[in-house]
Design a protein around this motif. Structure first.
Motif, mmCIF file in Angstrom:
data_model
loop_
_atom_site.group_PDB
_atom_site.id
_atom_site.type_symbol
_atom_site.label_atom_id
_atom_site.label_comp_id
_atom_site.label_asym_id
_atom_site.label_seq_id
_atom_site.Cartn_x
_atom_site.Cartn_y
_atom_site.Cartn_z
ATOM 1 N N GLU A 90 0.613 -1.351 -0.414
ATOM 2 C CA GLU A 90 0.258 0.050 -0.692
ATOM 3 C C GLU A 90 0.988 1.078 -0.038
ATOM 4 O OE1 GLU A 90 -3.836 -0.800 3.063
ATOM 5 O OE2 GLU A 90 -1.960 -1.521 4.085
ATOM 6 N N ILE A 91 1.052 2.303 -1.123
ATOM 7 C CA ILE A 91 1.141 3.641 -1.425
ATOM 8 C C ILE A 91 0.463 4.385 -1.331
ATOM 9 C CG2 ILE A 91 2.941 4.744 -2.839
ATOM 10 C CD1 ILE A 91 3.090 2.190 -4.447
ATOM 11 N N PHE A 92 0.914 5.443 0.676
ATOM 12 C CA PHE A 92 0.563 6.283 0.894
ATOM 13 C C PHE A 92 0.672 7.719 -0.096
ATOM 14 C CE2 PHE A 92 -0.662 3.301 3.846
ATOM 15 C CZ PHE A 92 -1.923 3.335 4.176
ATOM 16 N N SER A 93 0.048 8.649 -0.897
ATOM 17 C CA SER A 93 1.187 9.681 -1.483
ATOM 18 C C SER A 93 0.333 10.572 -1.605
ATOM 19 C CB SER A 93 1.149 9.131 -1.970
ATOM 20 O OG SER A 93 0.547 8.777 -3.266
ATOM 21 N N GLU A 234 6.113 -1.293 7.938
ATOM 22 C CA GLU A 234 6.481 -0.256 7.065
ATOM 23 C C GLU A 234 7.639 -0.537 5.968
ATOM 24 O OE1 GLU A 234 7.763 5.117 7.523
ATOM 25 O OE2 GLU A 234 6.152 3.904 9.319
ATOM 26 N N LEU A 235 7.899 0.015 4.554
ATOM 27 C CA LEU A 235 8.844 -0.571 4.208
ATOM 28 C C LEU A 235 10.054 1.147 4.371
ATOM 29 C CD1 LEU A 235 9.427 -2.242 0.494
ATOM 30 C CD2 LEU A 235 9.911 0.326 1.063
ATOM 31 N N ASN A 236 11.056 0.871 4.738
ATOM 32 C CA ASN A 236 11.850 2.125 3.977
ATOM 33 C C ASN A 236 12.132 2.337 3.166
ATOM 34 O OD1 ASN A 236 13.759 3.730 4.410
ATOM 35 N ND2 ASN A 236 15.455 2.233 5.842
ATOM 36 N N THR A 237 11.436 3.183 2.397
ATOM 37 C CA THR A 237 11.568 4.224 1.068
ATOM 38 C C THR A 237 12.391 4.159 0.885
ATOM 39 O OG1 THR A 237 10.353 6.276 1.940
ATOM 40 C CG2 THR A 237 8.710 4.526 1.424
ATOM 41 N N THR A 254 11.833 -8.463 2.535
ATOM 42 C CA THR A 254 12.807 -8.675 4.254
ATOM 43 C C THR A 254 11.473 -7.491 5.116
ATOM 44 O OG1 THR A 254 13.595 -6.399 3.217
ATOM 45 C CG2 THR A 254 14.592 -9.078 2.839
ATOM 46 N N THR A 255 10.845 -7.632 4.211
ATOM 47 C CA THR A 255 9.595 -6.351 5.509
ATOM 48 C C THR A 255 8.533 -6.714 5.648
ATOM 49 O OG1 THR A 255 10.843 -4.656 3.604
ATOM 50 C CG2 THR A 255 7.991 -3.924 5.386
#
Length: 256
Positions: A90-93, A234-237, A254-255
């Motif tokens: 899921e991308i929050f932008s 949460e992925l480290n963007t 890995t996330t």
């Protein structure tokens, strides 16, 4: 004589009390009228807004014309693809977020490639809070346009085009014809589908859905953009930029 003066005094006092009661009644009427007028104005304003659709936890197909066909099951975003048994990304932008634009530029194609091959389930959850920061409606207008484009099967191309336009647009005013006329054509919308898109955009048909997506993200506590979740983690963007689809998939794994 004394009794006459007393009666005169009593009449004056009664007249004073009557006038006070009259003034009080007039004030009450005015206040009630103001309250009623304000309530009418508020009601008229609320009725002018597109309705906010309710969540659809069953994921069943909906005929609500304001909900795009690829809305997520709970109406909290738009699914780029549909896949099961794979990581949910899921991308929050926010379309006016500079860091979001950079993430799209550096990693958007890799996320899209993983969605196209159904290695991930990709959902975009659009925020619109930067309208307040920039004192315009560009975030909302872009999100409304993207949701309208979903009816024509062009959501992802339109979504990508909004960010691509950031490099060439100089003001929010420049974006109005771009979002309505130039971008949908670039996204492959034409003919009757273009007419339908522009009607959807002009009437803000998807505005209620866009509001719901934004409000749901806020209630869920995701007020920083860009934020990327993998199965809720949460992925480290910072690590996601300029990765090939294979390397991005390794980061996602890995996330999760």
């Amino acid at each position: 004589m004394t009794n006459a003066r007393q009666r005169l005094h009593e009449r004056k006092q009664a007249e004073i009390k009557r006038k006070k009661r009259l003034r009080t009644a007039v004030v009450i009427v005015i206040v009630l009228a103001l309250i009623g007028g304000t309530a009418s104005i508020l009601l008229a304003y609320q009725q002018s807004l597109p309705p906010v659709p309710t969540a659809n936890p069953s994921g069943a197909a909906t005929t609500n014309p304001g909900i795009p066909p690829n809305a997520s099951a709970t109406n909290n975003g738009i699914a780029v693809n549909h896949a099961s048994g794979v990581p949910l990304v899921e991308i929050f932008s926010d379309y006016q977020c500079g860091h979001c634009e950079q993430l799209e530029r550096d990693a958007g194609q890799s996320f899209a490639a993983l969605a196209a091959s159904n290695q991930i389930q990709l959902v975009i959850r659009t925020r619109t809070f930067m309208d307040a920061s920039w004192k315009n409606s560009l975030s909302t207008d872009s999100a409304v346009g993207a949701a309208c484009a979903d009816f024509a099967g062009a959501y992802l191309k339109y979504h990508q085009g909004v960010y691509a336009g950031m490099a060439t647009m100089h003001s929010a005013a420049d974006y109005a014809p771009y979002l309505r006329e130039t971008l949908p054509i670039q996204a492959g919308i034409s003919g009757l589908a273009l007419t339908d898109f522009q009607k959807c955009y002009d009437t803000k048909q998807t505005h209620g859905f866009v509001r719901l997506v934004n409000e749901t993200a806020h209630k869920d506590g995701f007020d920083t953009t860009p934020t990327v979740l993998v199965n809720g983690k949460e992925l480290n963007t910072a690590l996601a930029h300029n990765l090939s689809p294979e390397d991005l998939m390794a980061l996602i794994n890995t996330t999760k």
